[in-house]
Enzyme design. Structure first.
Site, PDB file in Angstrom:
ATOM      1  N   GLU A  55      11.092  78.493  80.821  1.00  0.00           N
ATOM      2  CA  GLU A  55      11.765  76.909  80.796  1.00  0.00           C
ATOM      3  C   GLU A  55      13.382  77.474  80.870  1.00  0.00           C
ATOM      4  OE1 GLU A  55      10.595  75.370  77.350  1.00  0.00           O
ATOM      5  OE2 GLU A  55       8.625  75.314  77.871  1.00  0.00           O
ATOM      6  N   GLU A  64       2.119  77.224  78.949  1.00  0.00           N
ATOM      7  CA  GLU A  64       1.907  76.359  77.733  1.00  0.00           C
ATOM      8  C   GLU A  64       1.667  74.912  78.167  1.00  0.00           C
ATOM      9  OE1 GLU A  64       5.789  75.752  75.597  1.00  0.00           O
ATOM     10  OE2 GLU A  64       6.298  77.886  75.656  1.00  0.00           O
TER      11      GLU A  64
END
Length: 405
Positions: free
Chosen positions: A207, A334
């Site tokens: 991320e 995720e």
């Protein structure tokens, strides 16, 4: 999701409102949706009036107050009926691709809890996701407690690994690009091999397109980021026994302005293109649900949210196409539901529709998903992802992804 320096305290990730503005929103997308949503809501309001008169039996009885301006999500048993939200959707044909996608889960640094999830699901869990401490360089290079916990567990590990320690302000991308930190990653690779995890998947700077902690990637950092990534990959792969390490170039989904692709380090240095995605949205007409929102209203908001998750400038459809262009499989390290009623209510709560849509995306062979992992932990004070707390989503997840799916 950024699992914080201490493994029990995750940091929240939000929409990509970043300092870099490479791509502007599509004007026609922004102008059409409010008009369409307003029109549909007007029709629903008329329908709601009629159903009140004839006696509507759904998730939320007509006229009942909504707690905190939101409709409470309840199980079918609590509702005493079969409202639209609890009815199974019409059976969709499956390609069978989802059955071949490796399943993972994050349950903390707790192999026993991954085993419990596996037993509940009735299907082998192939991958376990985890994150090490990352305050200083020693935390990055020597996450001994974590490696010991997973040694001999039988799971293939997917580790979130930072490029800069959280509490070392002297560390920079430029120094990494110059090779100053190669030894830390060489040590990490040696440790992985020592504990029998030389085939782990490394989500390096996962991320990276989200501002968090001291991390704030700028356009000027592009060359240093790419060079540093290549140094790390080359260094770790050079360690004997670590030849099977794989690297996941892992973005957070969504946004209209942050073009993460400029940080792509190249085919030789990437094994997967990963996307983290949660049931959250800020698009007008998505979340939060308005006060008094009944079953049909809630479904409309969920559909608008899913459209934004897939169709945003850098949504799931974009990343699927980008991965195909690079000749790489897609991963979803995720993903999960998100009940954010204790923060900003921008999540879909207990939303089996999101689970269904994620299954269909994973099941589509054109998306070429290699592995997916549900984030089954509730970060303290930041809402709920855990399926045990979201029973309708939990039931849909087990039906679709379990042994009977």
């Amino acid at each position: 999701m950024d699992w914080d320096q201490q493994p029990e305290t995750p940091e929240e990730t939000g929409p990509q409102t970043m300092a870099i503005a490479f791509r502007q929103p599509k004007p026609e997308e922004k102008s059409r949706r409010p008009v369409i949503v307003a029109a549909v809501l007007a029709v629903l309001a008329l329908i709601a009036g009629v159903t009140f008169v004839i006696g509507f039996t759904g998730d939320e009885p007509s006229g009942s107050p909504a707690s905190n301006d939101l409709v409470s999500e309840r199980t079918a048993e609590e509702q005493g009926g079969s409202g639209e939200a609890d009815q199974e959707p019409a059976a969709e044909p499956t390609s069978g691709a989802a059955a071949d996608v490796k399943v993972g889960v994050f349950r903390g640094t707790k192999p026993a809890e991954v085993g419990e999830f596996e037993e509940w699901l009735g299907r082998d869990i192939a991958y376990a996701v985890d994150y090490s401490n990352r305050d200083q360089w020693d935390d990055v290079a020597n996450p001994t407690y974590m490696l010991q916990a997973w040694e001999g567990s039988g799971y293939r590990m997917v580790y979130g690994v930072v490029m800069l320690p959280a509490h070392d302000d002297s560390a920079t991308l430029a120094a990494g690009a110059a090779g100053d930190y190669d030894d830390y990653y060489r040590t990490l690779a040696q440790n992985l091999v020592e504990y029998g995890q030389g085939d782990s998947i490394i989500r390096l700077a996962w991320e990276f397109n989200v501002r968090k902690g001291r991390w704030n990637l700028q356009a000027a950092d592009r060359d240093d980021f790419v060079a540093y990534w290549r140094n790390i990959v080359t260094t770790m792969r050079s360690v004997p026994g670590a030849e099977k390490l794989e690297f996941d170039w892992n973005v957070n989904n969504g946004g209209e302005t942050f073009d993460s692709t400029v940080y792509y380090p190249g085919e030789e240095f990437v094994d997967y293109i990963g996307v983290d995605v949660y049931d959250i949205a800020w698009t007008e007409g998505s979340y939060p649900y308005p006060s008094g929102c009944n079953t049909a209203c809630r479904k409309l908001h969920q559909e608008v949210a899913w459209d934004s998750i897939t169709d945003a400038g850098y949504g799931l459809d974009f990343w699927s196409a980008f991965a195909a262009e690079q000749g790489k499989p897609l991963s979803m390290p995720e993903w999960g539901l998100w009940d954010r009623t204790e923060t900003d209510s921008q999540g879909g709560m207990d939303n089996p529709f999101f689970i269904q849509q994620m299954f269909e995306f994973i099941d589509d062979p054109q998306n070429n998903v290699a592995y997916q992992a549900y984030f089954d932990v509730n970060p303290e004070g930041k809402g709920k992802h855990q399926l045990a707390d979201l029973p309708r989503g939990q039931a849909r997840f087990k039906k679709l992804f379990g042994s009977g799916g």
